[in-house]
Design an enzyme around this catalytic site. Structure first.
Site, PDB file in Angstrom:
ATOM      1  N   ARG A  71       0.801  -1.226   0.000  1.00 49.95           N
ATOM      2  CA  ARG A  71       0.000   0.000   0.000  1.00 49.95           C
ATOM      3  C   ARG A  71       0.832   1.275   0.000  1.00 49.95           C
ATOM      4  O   ARG A  71       0.803   2.065   0.941  1.00 49.95           O
ATOM      5  CB  ARG A  71      -0.962  -0.001   1.193  1.00 49.95           C
ATOM      6  CG  ARG A  71      -1.864  -1.209   1.202  1.00 49.95           C
ATOM      7  CD  ARG A  71      -2.901  -1.128   2.273  1.00 49.95           C
ATOM      8  NE  ARG A  71      -4.107  -0.453   1.822  1.00 49.95           N
ATOM      9  CZ  ARG A  71      -5.186  -0.300   2.579  1.00 49.95           C
ATOM     10  NH1 ARG A  71      -5.203  -0.710   3.806  1.00 49.95           N
ATOM     11  NH2 ARG A  71      -6.245   0.305   2.100  1.00 49.95           N
ATOM     12  N   ASP A 122     -12.944  -5.005  -1.152  1.00 51.53           N
ATOM     13  CA  ASP A 122     -13.415  -5.023   0.240  1.00 51.53           C
ATOM     14  C   ASP A 122     -14.527  -6.045   0.486  1.00 51.53           C
ATOM     15  O   ASP A 122     -14.967  -6.212   1.626  1.00 51.53           O
ATOM     16  CB  ASP A 122     -13.908  -3.625   0.651  1.00 51.53           C
ATOM     17  CG  ASP A 122     -12.747  -2.670   0.904  1.00 51.53           C
ATOM     18  OD1 ASP A 122     -11.587  -3.120   0.910  1.00 51.53           O
ATOM     19  OD2 ASP A 122     -13.011  -1.467   1.099  1.00 51.53           O
ATOM     20  N   ARG A 138     -13.532  -1.324  13.492  1.00 45.84           N
ATOM     21  CA  ARG A 138     -13.038  -0.189  12.706  1.00 45.84           C
ATOM     22  C   ARG A 138     -14.035   0.193  11.616  1.00 45.84           C
ATOM     23  O   ARG A 138     -14.074   1.348  11.197  1.00 45.84           O
ATOM     24  CB  ARG A 138     -11.708  -0.552  12.031  1.00 45.84           C
ATOM     25  CG  ARG A 138     -10.595  -0.793  12.988  1.00 45.84           C
ATOM     26  CD  ARG A 138      -9.340  -1.111  12.260  1.00 45.84           C
ATOM     27  NE  ARG A 138      -9.006   0.000  11.361  1.00 45.84           N
ATOM     28  CZ  ARG A 138      -7.908   0.063  10.640  1.00 45.84           C
ATOM     29  NH1 ARG A 138      -7.035  -0.916  10.680  1.00 45.84           N
ATOM     30  NH2 ARG A 138      -7.671   1.089   9.861  1.00 45.84           N
TER      31      ARG A 138
HETATM   32  C1  UD1 Z   1      -9.494   2.624  -0.256  1.00 45.35           C
HETATM   33  C2  UD1 Z   1     -10.404   2.084   0.805  1.00 45.35           C
HETATM   34  C3  UD1 Z   1     -10.158   0.601   1.024  1.00 45.35           C
HETATM   35  C4  UD1 Z   1     -10.269  -0.149  -0.308  1.00 45.35           C
HETATM   36  C5  UD1 Z   1      -9.392   0.490  -1.368  1.00 45.35           C
HETATM   37  C6  UD1 Z   1      -9.582  -0.128  -2.747  1.00 45.35           C
HETATM   38  C7  UD1 Z   1     -10.741   4.015   2.195  1.00 45.35           C
HETATM   39  C8  UD1 Z   1     -10.531   4.665   3.507  1.00 45.35           C
HETATM   40  N1  UD1 Z   1     -10.188   2.811   2.027  1.00 45.35           N
HETATM   41  O1  UD1 Z   1      -8.156   2.454   0.237  1.00 45.35           O
HETATM   42  O2  UD1 Z   1     -11.121   0.109   1.948  1.00 45.35           O
HETATM   43  O3  UD1 Z   1      -9.863  -1.491  -0.125  1.00 45.35           O
HETATM   44  O4  UD1 Z   1      -9.684   1.900  -1.479  1.00 45.35           O
HETATM   45  O5  UD1 Z   1     -10.904  -0.053  -3.149  1.00 45.35           O
HETATM   46  O6  UD1 Z   1     -11.424   4.540   1.344  1.00 45.35           O
HETATM   47  N2  UD1 Z   1      -1.488   2.367  -4.592  1.00 45.35           N
HETATM   48  C9  UD1 Z   1      -0.249   2.695  -5.061  1.00 45.35           C
HETATM   49  N3  UD1 Z   1       0.205   3.967  -4.843  1.00 45.35           N
HETATM   50  C10 UD1 Z   1      -0.550   4.915  -4.208  1.00 45.35           C
HETATM   51  C11 UD1 Z   1      -1.823   4.553  -3.745  1.00 45.35           C
HETATM   52  C12 UD1 Z   1      -2.263   3.267  -3.950  1.00 45.35           C
HETATM   53  O7  UD1 Z   1       0.453   1.875  -5.644  1.00 45.35           O
HETATM   54  O8  UD1 Z   1      -0.089   6.046  -4.047  1.00 45.35           O
HETATM   55  C13 UD1 Z   1      -1.981   0.976  -4.777  1.00 45.35           C
HETATM   56  C14 UD1 Z   1      -2.194   0.274  -3.438  1.00 45.35           C
HETATM   57  O9  UD1 Z   1      -1.004  -0.295  -2.956  1.00 45.35           O
HETATM   58  C15 UD1 Z   1      -3.225  -0.763  -3.796  1.00 45.35           C
HETATM   59  C16 UD1 Z   1      -4.049  -0.068  -4.872  1.00 45.35           C
HETATM   60  O10 UD1 Z   1      -3.257   1.002  -5.364  1.00 45.35           O
HETATM   61  O11 UD1 Z   1      -2.626  -1.902  -4.335  1.00 45.35           O
HETATM   62  C17 UD1 Z   1      -5.382   0.487  -4.383  1.00 45.35           C
HETATM   63  O12 UD1 Z   1      -5.156   1.441  -3.371  1.00 45.35           O
HETATM   64  P1  UD1 Z   1      -6.134   2.676  -3.131  1.00 45.35           P
HETATM   65  O13 UD1 Z   1      -7.203   2.693  -4.161  1.00 45.35           O
HETATM   66  O14 UD1 Z   1      -5.289   3.889  -2.962  1.00 45.35           O
HETATM   67  O15 UD1 Z   1      -6.756   2.283  -1.736  1.00 45.35           O
HETATM   68  P2  UD1 Z   1      -6.947   3.186  -0.459  1.00 45.35           P
HETATM   69  O16 UD1 Z   1      -7.367   4.568  -0.855  1.00 45.35           O
HETATM   70  O17 UD1 Z   1      -5.779   3.031   0.435  1.00 45.35           O
END
Ligand code: UD1
Length: 419
Positions: A121, A304, A396
């Site tokens: 993440r 999720d 949570r």
């Molecule tokens: C949000 C949700 C979480 C859900 C996820 C995907 C919230 C508070 N949480 O998490 O419950 O499981 O969306 O639907 O809304 N990534 C990168 N670089 C970044 C950001 C993300 O590589 O800068 C990757 C992550 O490692 C992951 C994927 O993108 O593999 C999805 O992440 P992201 O959509 O950002 O999830 P969250 O916003 O953390």
């Protein structure tokens, strides 16, 4: 820490009120730092993640107050741009204060985020966006610092449609100079909810819910009152709890269109769901049919819901597959489901679930939030008693889960664990 204890094999009946969405309300709370004056968020679910987010805001100097599902946020005394280490470690979504802090104070110092242990993440896409908008980023051992003199609009292409990066950049862009375009933006309903809240504050945003979002910065925002959208993941989890126990259950406070990717797979598995005026009705169904699932960004099947669906498919009449494409390492629930007699093997990012006729109660752990919900799904249908440990993860993201299940007839209780 408490355990949740469930005696399986009982039908559910009646109706469940679905709470405001955790994943919508966390960015809404961060966004309330942007205007001058008190904003109000209705349908705020009272969850530990919401408490953590309020703690972060209070630490920064803002003031939060919660009563009867309404969260009031007053950022008037926001002075500090350094987020607290402990709170951010507990919850990754607290990184969402970076966009508002940069926009409002020109500076933000945020600990490297924590949260559910489901893979690496990273936050590179958030940072790429802020850099394109003129911020200077320094990554230290424990903190990430961002500073900007003149936050300006930019064209930002996200390599992956990250939900958090889209939200963070969108919030910063509301007060940046000129036009920001986010390409390959996330399209989740929670993005649209955030855009609506920001719009109510006077932000100029177009295209939320599509893969191109355009934001024209304004000088200042005013406070707003907003109602959080219902939690599609909580609704989906209850649908599975009904389906696995062969129950009829009514879900109030849902937006059916947000649930289509989940409903489609439930229909494939032989579950009938009726869209009624005030909500959705899950009807009792026969043997579960095997299905193939691949998790994807919205409008694909949500990551999720993956763990809860796996628990459900453990009792299918045949072999199902689930391919996880959004997160690395999101199969920690497999080992727990195996303790209950599920026949599941994992090959890389794919899990093969060979349906078994029954599951057996066991001691299992909520290894993360959605894995915890999966344990509840499995336990409701299992023979005998299941004890679920590490349930703080569940609290949570599921408001009053034990109370809601008791209301619809589940044999579920909480007990202080021995340690
Ligand atoms: C949000 C949700 C979480 C859900 C996820 C995907 C919230 C508070 N949480 O998490 O419950 O499981 O969306 O639907 O809304 N990534 C990168 N670089 C970044 C950001 C993300 O590589 O800068 C990757 C992550 O490692 C992951 C994927 O993108 O593999 C999805 O992440 P992201 O959509 O950002 O999830 P969250 O916003 O953390």
């Amino acid at each position: 820490m408490n355990n949740i204890i469930i005696e399986g094999g009982h039908r559910l009946s009646g109706s469940v009120h679905i709470s405001g969405a955790k994943n919508a309300v966390l960015p809404l709370i961060a966004a309330a730092l942007l205007p001058e004056g008190v904003s109000e968020i209705e349908e705020t679910p009272w969850l530990t993640d919401v408490c953590y987010m309020c703690d972060v805001l209070n630490y920064l100097g803002a003031h939060t107050q919660y009563a009867d599902g309404i969260l009031q946020i007053n950022p008037a005394s926001l002075t500090d741009c350094t987020a607290p280490f402990e709170e951010v470690q507990k919850m990754r979504a607290s990184f969402l204060v970076m966009g508002p802090l940069l926009a409002k104070l020109g500076e933000a110092k945020i600990p490297l985020p924590g949260g559910c242990a489901i893979g690496a993440r990273p936050i590179d896409l958030h940072l790429k966006g802020f850099e394109a908008m003129g911020a200077q980023i320094t990554i230290g051992e424990r903190y990430i610092e961002a500073k900007v003199n003149n936050l300006h609009g930019a064209r930002i292409y996200l390599d992956f449609p990250s939900v958090g990066a889209t939200e963070n950049i969108m919030m910063a862009a509301t007060l940046a100079e000129g036009l920001t375009t986010i390409e390959n933006a996330a399209k989740e309903p929670e993005i649209v909810d955030l855009a609506n809240f920001l719009g109510a504050m006077g932000a100029k945003i177009k295209g939320a819910g599509t893969d191109t979002i355009r934001i024209v910065g304004v000088r200042a925002l005013h406070p707003a009152r907003h109602t959080t959208i219902p939690d599609r993941i909580e609704a989906g989890s209850f649908m599975l709890m009904a389906a696995i126990t062969g129950s009829e259950l009514f879900l109030e406070n849902v937006i059916t269109s947000h649930l289509q990717p989940i409903i489609a797979k439930l229909n494939d598995a032989g579950v009938r769901i009726i869209d009624e005026i005030d909500g959705l009705r899950v009807l009792p169904s026969g043997r579960i049919l095997p299905v193939e699932i691949k998790t994807l960004p919205y409008p694909g099947f949500p990551t999720d819901m993956q763990a809860q669906f796996m628990a459900f498919l453990a009792l299918a009449a045949g072999n199902s597959t689930i391919r996880e494409t959004v997160f690395e390492n999101r199969f920690m629930h497999v080992a727990e489901l195996q303790k209950m007699g599920a026949d599941i093997s994992v090959n890389g990012h794919t899990a093969i679930i060979r349906g078994v006729p029954k599951l057996q109660g066991a001691y299992v752990e909520a290894t993360d939030l959605r894995a915890g919900a999966a344990m509840i799904v499995a336990a409701l249908a299992a023979e005998g008693e299941t004890v679920i440990g590490q349930v703080d993860h569940i609290y949570r993201g599921y408001e009053n889960i034990v109370g809601k299940l008791v209301e619809v007839g589940a044999k579920i209780r909480e007990e202080q664990s021995a340690e």
